[in-house]
Design an enzyme around this catalytic site. Structure first.
Site, PDB file in Angstrom:
ATOM      1  CE1 TYR A 198      10.244 -16.385  42.737  1.00 11.56           C
ATOM      2  CE2 TYR A 198       8.760 -18.242  43.048  1.00 11.56           C
ATOM      3  CZ  TYR A 198       9.035 -17.014  42.496  1.00 11.56           C
ATOM      4  OH  TYR A 198       8.104 -16.404  41.695  1.00 11.56           O
ATOM      5  CG  ASN A 203      13.261  -8.336  36.198  1.00 12.61           C
ATOM      6  OD1 ASN A 203      13.965  -7.426  35.779  1.00 12.61           O
ATOM      7  ND2 ASN A 203      12.950  -9.389  35.458  1.00 12.61           N
ATOM      8  CB  CYS A 246      11.513 -12.455  36.674  1.00  8.59           C
ATOM      9  SG  CYS A 246      10.425 -11.385  35.727  1.00  8.59           S
ATOM     10  CG  HIS A 247       9.555 -15.688  31.756  1.00  6.32           C
ATOM     11  ND1 HIS A 247      10.388 -14.664  31.338  1.00  6.32           N
ATOM     12  CD2 HIS A 247       9.807 -16.741  30.929  1.00  6.32           C
ATOM     13  CE1 HIS A 247      11.107 -15.083  30.302  1.00  6.32           C
ATOM     14  NE2 HIS A 247      10.772 -16.340  30.038  1.00  6.32           N
ATOM     15  CD  GLU A 265      11.701 -18.752  27.662  1.00  2.77           C
ATOM     16  OE1 GLU A 265      12.050 -19.506  28.598  1.00  2.77           O
ATOM     17  OE2 GLU A 265      11.942 -17.529  27.667  1.00  2.77           O
TER      18      GLU A 265
END
Length: 171
Positions: free
Chosen positions: A104, A127, A135-136, A162
């Site tokens: 963040y 979001n 946002c993950h 990912e």
């Protein structure tokens, strides 16, 4: 406002996809659909949800991402609404490459707001278009998994999907 809504099955639960006919304006998980609808009512005031299959091909693109085509989300036009600051954060989220994470604080600094890590976290939590506005990919200090409106298990799955190595001790 007529909104097109589709629901697709995924490895992390049923996903609700909402389009205004041109843009993706919401993506959330079915177990949070009531929250999603409340936010859509706040944003558009009067809405008419219309069940639709694969609006603008968005459902197919999201399914392709979930099957490993990480480029399939990049051409989805989004319309997230929100305040100017929220839009700044959500645009910043879209610059985080697949397979990477930022904290963040790092995102706040990248946005030119180095003291706004908490505000970035709050905007991140609001979001309305999960996965597509990724946002993950934002994690806490020391690479700790924190906060995900869809649940930390889903955040962990998305990151591992990912290729981000996640140690279970982070959850």
């Amino acid at each position: 406002m007529k909104l097109l809504i589709d629901r697709i099955k995924s490895p992390i639960g049923t996903i609700c996809i909402v389009s205004d006919g041109k843009h993706l304006c919401s993506l959330d998980f079915a177990d949070y659909e009531s929250r999603m609808m409340k936010l859509l009512h706040q944003r558009y005031h009067s809405i008419e949800p219309i069940a639709t299959i694969d609006p603008q091909g968005f459902s197919s693109k999201i399914s392709a991402y979930l099957e490993g085509d990480y480029t399939s989300l990049k051409d989805i036009p989004v319309k997230a609404g929100g305040s100017d600051f929220q839009q700044l954060v959500w645009q910043g989220l879209q610059t985080i490459p697949v397979g990477t994470t930022v904290s963040y604080g790092e995102l706040a600094t990248k946005l030119g707001k180095p003291t706004a890590a908490r505000a970035v976290g709050m905007a991140n939590s609001l979001n309305p278009i999960a996965i597509v506005i990724p946002c993950h990919r934002v994690i806490g200090a020391k690479a700790k998994l924190t906060g995900y409106a869809g649940g930390l298990e889903r955040k962990q799955w998305l990151l591992e999907h990912e290729g981000v190595p996640i140690r279970s001790s982070r959850v």
